[in-house]
Design a protein around this motif. Sequence first.
Motif, PDB file in Angstrom:
ATOM      1  N   ARG A   1      42.332  24.676  37.202  1.00  0.00           N
ATOM      2  CA  ARG A   1      42.297  25.196  35.828  1.00  0.00           C
ATOM      3  C   ARG A   1      41.205  26.246  35.676  1.00  0.00           C
ATOM      4  O   ARG A   1      41.419  27.299  35.074  1.00  0.00           O
ATOM      5  CB  ARG A   1      42.073  24.045  34.850  1.00  0.00           C
ATOM      6  N   TRP A   2      40.033  25.962  36.214  1.00  0.00           N
ATOM      7  CA  TRP A   2      38.949  26.945  36.145  1.00  0.00           C
ATOM      8  C   TRP A   2      39.328  28.238  36.873  1.00  0.00           C
ATOM      9  O   TRP A   2      39.032  29.340  36.414  1.00  0.00           O
ATOM     10  CB  TRP A   2      37.682  26.363  36.756  1.00  0.00           C
ATOM     11  N   SER A   3      39.964  28.084  38.023  1.00  0.00           N
ATOM     12  CA  SER A   3      40.328  29.251  38.817  1.00  0.00           C
ATOM     13  C   SER A   3      41.384  30.093  38.111  1.00  0.00           C
ATOM     14  O   SER A   3      41.355  31.334  38.182  1.00  0.00           O
ATOM     15  CB  SER A   3      40.834  28.805  40.192  1.00  0.00           C
ATOM     16  N   ARG A   4      42.336  29.455  37.434  1.00  0.00           N
ATOM     17  CA  ARG A   4      43.335  30.210  36.674  1.00  0.00           C
ATOM     18  C   ARG A   4      42.662  31.095  35.637  1.00  0.00           C
ATOM     19  O   ARG A   4      43.032  32.262  35.456  1.00  0.00           O
ATOM     20  CB  ARG A   4      44.309  29.243  35.986  1.00  0.00           C
ATOM     21  N   ALA A   5      41.698  30.532  34.931  1.00  0.00           N
ATOM     22  CA  ALA A   5      40.980  31.315  33.927  1.00  0.00           C
ATOM     23  C   ALA A   5      40.272  32.499  34.568  1.00  0.00           C
ATOM     24  O   ALA A   5      40.250  33.602  34.011  1.00  0.00           O
ATOM     25  CB  ALA A   5      39.980  30.421  33.200  1.00  0.00           C
ATOM     26  N   GLY A   6      39.705  32.297  35.747  1.00  0.00           N
ATOM     27  CA  GLY A   6      39.019  33.382  36.436  1.00  0.00           C
ATOM     28  C   GLY A   6      39.961  34.515  36.794  1.00  0.00           C
ATOM     29  O   GLY A   6      39.619  35.695  36.653  1.00  0.00           O
ATOM     30  N   HIS A   7      41.174  34.175  37.272  1.00  0.00           N
ATOM     31  CA  HIS A   7      42.152  35.208  37.610  1.00  0.00           C
ATOM     32  C   HIS A   7      42.504  36.052  36.392  1.00  0.00           C
ATOM     33  O   HIS A   7      42.530  37.285  36.444  1.00  0.00           O
ATOM     34  CB  HIS A   7      43.433  34.571  38.153  1.00  0.00           C
ATOM     35  N   ILE A   8      42.803  35.379  35.294  1.00  0.00           N
ATOM     36  CA  ILE A   8      43.237  36.082  34.086  1.00  0.00           C
ATOM     37  C   ILE A   8      42.157  37.039  33.606  1.00  0.00           C
ATOM     38  O   ILE A   8      42.415  38.213  33.313  1.00  0.00           O
ATOM     39  CB  ILE A   8      43.585  35.069  32.978  1.00  0.00           C
ATOM     40  N   GLU A   9      40.925  36.554  33.536  1.00  0.00           N
ATOM     41  CA  GLU A   9      39.855  37.378  32.988  1.00  0.00           C
ATOM     42  C   GLU A   9      39.412  38.475  33.941  1.00  0.00           C
ATOM     43  O   GLU A   9      38.838  39.479  33.524  1.00  0.00           O
ATOM     44  CB  GLU A   9      38.668  36.502  32.602  1.00  0.00           C
ATOM     45  N   SER A  10      39.685  38.316  35.226  1.00  0.00           N
ATOM     46  CA  SER A  10      39.310  39.352  36.194  1.00  0.00           C
ATOM     47  C   SER A  10      40.219  40.570  36.101  1.00  0.00           C
ATOM     48  O   SER A  10      39.791  41.700  36.368  1.00  0.00           O
ATOM     49  CB  SER A  10      39.357  38.791  37.620  1.00  0.00           C
ATOM     50  N   PHE A  11      41.496  40.348  35.715  1.00  0.00           N
ATOM     51  CA  PHE A  11      42.474  41.419  35.783  1.00  0.00           C
ATOM     52  C   PHE A  11      42.969  41.924  34.422  1.00  0.00           C
ATOM     53  O   PHE A  11      43.444  43.057  34.326  1.00  0.00           O
ATOM     54  CB  PHE A  11      43.691  40.960  36.597  1.00  0.00           C
ATOM     55  N   GLN A  12      42.891  41.120  33.375  1.00  0.00           N
ATOM     56  CA  GLN A  12      43.538  41.506  32.128  1.00  0.00           C
ATOM     57  C   GLN A  12      42.839  42.677  31.431  1.00  0.00           C
ATOM     58  O   GLN A  12      43.492  43.515  30.801  1.00  0.00           O
ATOM     59  CB  GLN A  12      43.620  40.319  31.154  1.00  0.00           C
ATOM     60  N   ASN A  13      41.525  42.752  31.522  1.00  0.00           N
ATOM     61  CA  ASN A  13      40.772  43.788  30.811  1.00  0.00           C
ATOM     62  C   ASN A  13      39.901  44.586  31.788  1.00  0.00           C
ATOM     63  O   ASN A  13      38.678  44.438  31.804  1.00  0.00           O
ATOM     64  CB  ASN A  13      39.895  43.155  29.726  1.00  0.00           C
ATOM     65  N   PRO A  14      40.515  45.447  32.608  1.00  0.00           N
ATOM     66  CA  PRO A  14      39.709  46.202  33.583  1.00  0.00           C
ATOM     67  C   PRO A  14      38.675  47.108  32.927  1.00  0.00           C
ATOM     68  O   PRO A  14      37.695  47.491  33.569  1.00  0.00           O
ATOM     69  CB  PRO A  14      40.772  47.023  34.344  1.00  0.00           C
ATOM     70  N   HIS A  15      38.891  47.446  31.650  1.00  0.00           N
ATOM     71  CA  HIS A  15      37.924  48.298  30.935  1.00  0.00           C
ATOM     72  C   HIS A  15      36.539  47.661  30.896  1.00  0.00           C
ATOM     73  O   HIS A  15      35.528  48.362  30.774  1.00  0.00           O
ATOM     74  CB  HIS A  15      38.425  48.549  29.508  1.00  0.00           C
TER      75      HIS A  15
END
Length: 585
Positions: A394-408
């Motif tokens: 679960r923690w890792s899923r959150a990390g993936h999403i936040e790493s890629f969703q907002n590259p800005h």
Amino acid sequence: MDSSVFHARGPEVSRLRQFLNFLGCILILPVYYILTAYTRHPLTLDVLVTIFAAEYNRYTNECRRRKLYGQDKALQDAEKAIPRLSPAGPGPDCMAAVVGYREDPALFARALESYNSAEGCRFVLVGIDGDEEADMEMVRVFQKVYSNNTSSVIRLDEPFGELAVRTFDKISTADLHSQPTDKYMQESIAHCCNLAREILTDHKITFDRGAGGITRLCLYQPHLHKKGIMFTSFIFSIVISDLLGIEYLWSSDSDTIVFPRSLRSTVETVAGDPSVGGGSAGLIVHNEHDSAISKLGSVVYWCELYLTRSTATAAGTSDCQSGPSSAFRVAALPAVLYPWYTQCVLGHRMIINEDRHLTTNLLLQNWTITYVSDTLASTDTPTTLSKWLLQQVRWSRAGHIESFQNPHIYTLTSPLFFWAAIKRELGPLLGLAYILYYYVTGTSMAYFSWTDLAFRVVYTIVYNVGRNPDRAGGGKRGIAWWGWVLPAMVFYNVPLPAVHAWSLGTVFEGGWGTAMRGVSEKEGRMWKRIRELGFFVLWMGVVGGVMGRIAAGFLGASPETTVRALGWGTTVFSGAAFYGLVVRE
């Protein structure tokens, strides 16, 4: 309430600085490749860089505290630009918001009691996700712990997050002038705050400490999810902090026990720098003696997670505020609550990454986030291997999403922040590819040194002994405790590549995030456990096969014997994992 608080942002990042950060991010990629593929000791270099980041972070936080208590003139001038919820000056006091769902009563009571001795905590707000009979146990625990006349309980008919969404839709549909979306968000949050204020008034909640005012308040609402009760708690916290003239909020979970200095020390780093919108304290484990898994988890927190969380702080800011131990500048919250609550990724509504996405939204508003690694709070860790693995996924899923969703976000921070993200995302995948390649071919895909690995382990242990704020964990628990360190490092790092890959492939799955420990849990069906944990069974087969190959190589076995060792290792390890996780546990 002053509408200016809904526009609070951190210091503006110039276009030139954003462009330079972008160039830095591009340069990071070849540098990371060279350090990974062309050095003889990549693991040692990595841990040394991480140690430097941890020390730089602690130095920065100490400077913030000195500015706060030294009444630095430059700091005071800078703080004039920050919108205030009240005319009160900056200070280390705060209010606390604690959320939970069907928590174990004894643990919940211990968590609530810990706030009675927390320095700087002027008010405690408890949010309970659920209003059925089973949920009322937490309400009764609250009433028992805070049994005097300074506490109160309020039942809410609807989660405020859903109310905000409905208000947004209504305003945006009715508006003929097509205002910016941010304006609709602000009006939705303002409406929720006004409603919260009305509810407090209707229940005759007063906050005058000199006239029997309330200092402990419990809210409970229909069951939704953790994000839902967090949103409601944040709305009421904004209102209550405005009424009390409090500028800082501590946010935590119902299984977290705080120490006397946890809140104040964390808030000091936020209050000491006008560019900081939030921060989080370090964590240790309070249930380490419950099982062998919780013991290993406790040592993992000591020897791995302290350093791991420090990596991003080389950029001067953290990439995740830990849910059990976070603090916020209240003025920073209104602008981020609506986009945080309604996060949508590729058409999927996200509810599993509440901690990381809240941090991301603050960073997008130009706020700095601190990791107060020298301050601790005590949290609960899973007591079984299956629960530990599911938590890591679960923690890792959150990390993936936040790493890629907002590259800005990487153009608003130092390139070292991008370095930390690349390391977090690519490191385990490279490890997975390396191990699978060796499993199939029996040859190394890249250079590997056992000496390099040994140096990494030694540096990690030595640094933690000397500098980890939980030095009692490494220095005062006796010789027997040290026997857990190496197994804990194996326990954390061996599953890491598989957890990382599986969470990437199942990134849209998730739930509340914790089991409901206040009632009996039903055993999941076997197919469900296979679907959730089958990846680990397969991975342990790969690990067993690799160990078989390594053993055969050391013994100088023939190719036929090596193949048999590979097969036996795969069968034994995967079979043991299947029995332990799917059948027995």
